[in-house]
Enzyme design. Structure first.
Site, PDB file in Angstrom:
ATOM      1  N   TRP A   1      37.295  33.067  44.060  1.00  0.00           N
ATOM      2  CA  TRP A   1      36.201  33.899  43.561  1.00  0.00           C
ATOM      3  C   TRP A   1      35.136  32.975  42.978  1.00  0.00           C
ATOM      4  CZ3 TRP A   1      36.031  36.252  38.110  1.00  0.00           C
ATOM      5  CH2 TRP A   1      34.987  37.182  37.995  1.00  0.00           C
TER       6      TRP A   1
ATOM      7  N   ASP B   1      45.228  35.260  37.725  1.00  0.00           N
ATOM      8  CA  ASP B   1      44.149  36.239  37.752  1.00  0.00           C
ATOM      9  C   ASP B   1      44.611  37.403  38.620  1.00  0.00           C
ATOM     10  OD1 ASP B   1      41.797  37.603  37.562  1.00  0.00           O
ATOM     11  OD2 ASP B   1      40.549  36.130  38.591  1.00  0.00           O
TER      12      ASP B   1
ATOM     13  N   LYS C   1      39.176  47.781  39.976  1.00  0.00           N
ATOM     14  CA  LYS C   1      39.483  48.212  41.341  1.00  0.00           C
ATOM     15  C   LYS C   1      40.537  49.317  41.365  1.00  0.00           C
ATOM     16  CE  LYS C   1      37.138  44.476  42.652  1.00  0.00           C
ATOM     17  NZ  LYS C   1      36.376  43.621  41.720  1.00  0.00           N
TER      18      LYS C   1
END
Length: 428
Positions: free
Chosen positions: A156, A237, A273
């Site tokens: 990311w 993460d 999400k």
């Protein structure tokens, strides 16, 4: 001699007018964020068949944002709760929320929780969790040499900025093999072995962003063993728990396995999400300590850091998630909503694979579309092909060939597959 040096410096360095107030006219202009720039270009494009596969946010089959039914129900309950007020939350967040969030990722039977070794903080979504975790490391982690964090190549994009902003320099480790469009396990393990002892490695718990390529459980076990041998620290993460496979427990397997094996770690968590709460910024940081005494010390310092950054986190999103996690009926409904989202994405993977292999018979092997997991997929397109998709087909995707599977639906998938076939053949 000193006067001559001063004159030379004056010629080299631009002079600063100290007689006026600072007006920020010398601040360099930063480039726009690539993803948001892509979205802006998509919105400005009048082409009727345009497709946006850049942003990592779920869309329904009509390309619309989807508010989860369980979130609507929780919102309605909060609206009619006369006991609620708008007072400050504690510095580390809503306790009922952080406790439930820790159980969700670590497991309700986790020894790290039952032994009071876990410190949890409510954060500004996953980005805030990454920042607070990085800030804690730069203050208190005993780095073996320079402050560095090992990030998967690719990762990311925001990871680099988050760590650099707190004085920790990112270092790449091999993760993705573009030749096979799969995990480069040999390179990953080699990097773990070659890195100095006590190095910090950031690991994507599930649904790796941007590749969609995850280690198998056997490969995760190998990674954990090497990390133990080298006394490395795991910075997990986890932005897609449940959203990746549709199974909350399956997506948390790597984190729980590392805890069970005793790998030192922390976990960054997001409900953007899997609960569709993108704008509510609901996240968590969970630091697993070796014992309660260490946990108390960590908690005290996390409170100091959080206080100086945001004082205390916002309440609305946390109350929504807390209600969903702690109410058995609503929790069951949430799991159904998660299956709806993940199931639609999986169906898009299957349909895209069918179109490429059976309908268009696109050159190459496209099994990676099925093997990858979660919201994103690395198509294997190179930067030139990705650029052509944007400019000629009006399909907006990142330059590294990544697409958001959530942007595909029954209305646009055939057009996308046709365009992909053409760009691969060089006929677009």
């Amino acid at each position: 001699m000193a006067t001559r040096i001063k004159r030379l410096v004056g010629h080299i360095a631009p002079s600063i007018d100290m007689s006026t107030a600072e007006l920020w006219q010398e601040v360099p202009l930063a480039p726009p964020d690539s993803i948001f720039k892509l979205t802006a270009a998509y919105k400005a494009d009048p082409y009727p068949k345009k497709v946006n596969l850049g942003v990592g946010a779920y869309r329904d089959d009509n390309s619309k944002p989807w508010v989860l039914p369980v979130v609507k129900k929780a919102t309605e309950k909060l609206l009619h709760n006369e006991a609620l007020d708008h007072e400050y939350l504690p510095i580390l967040g809503l306790p009922e929320y952080t406790a439930a969030a820790a159980k969700l990722i670590l497991g309700s039977d986790s020894p790290a929780i039952s032994e009071n070794r876990t410190v949890s903080a409510q954060t500004i979504s996953g980005t805030g969790a990454n920042h607070l975790g990085a800030l804690f490391l730069t203050k208190f982690y005993r780095f073996n040499g320079a402050k560095k964090v090992y990030l998967s190549n690719p990762t990311w994009a925001n990871h680099h900025a988050i760590f650099r902003n707190v004085g920790i320099e990112p270092v790449d480790y091999p993760y993705y093999n573009p030749e096979t469009i799969s995990l480069n396990l040999v390179g990953l393990i080699g990097s773990l072995q070659e890195a100095p002892a006590r190095s910090v490695f950031l690991l994507h718990a599930c649904a790796h962003n941007p590749t969609g390529v995850d280690p198998t459980q056997e490969e995760w076990d190998t990674i954990a063993n090497v990390m133990l041998e080298k006394n490395h620290y795991a910075f997990f993460d986890c932005a897609y728990q449940g959203f990746a496979s549709g199974d909350l427990d399956k997506d948390a397997w790597a984190v729980r396995h590392f805890v069970q094996k005793g790998v030192p770690l922390l976990v960054c968590q997001s409900f953007a999400k899997n609960a569709g709460l993108y704008g509510e910024r609901v996240g968590g940081l969970h630091i697993v300590s070796p014992d309660k005494d260490a946990a108390d010390r960590v908690r005290s310092q996390l409170s100091v850091l959080q206080r100086s950054e945001i004082s205390n986190p916002p309440s609305h999103g946390a109350r929504l998630v807390e209600m969903i996690l702690n109410d058995p009926e609503m929790f069951a409904e949430w799991k159904q909503d998660i299956e709806t989202m993940s199931g639609r994405i999986i169906s898009m993977r299957k349909e895209l694979h069918r179109l490429l292999t059976q309908v268009y018979k696109t050159p190459g092997n496209w099994d990676h579309i099925l093997n990858q997991i979660g919201m994103f997929s690395f198509t294997g397109l190179n930067p030139e092909q990705s650029k052509a998709m944007i400019e000629r087909a009006h399909v907006y995707m990142t330059g590294n060939g990544r697409i958001s599977m959530a942007g595909l639906n029954s209305h646009n998938i055939e057009y996308f597959a046709e365009s992909l076939d053409k760009v691969v053949r060089g006929t677009l």
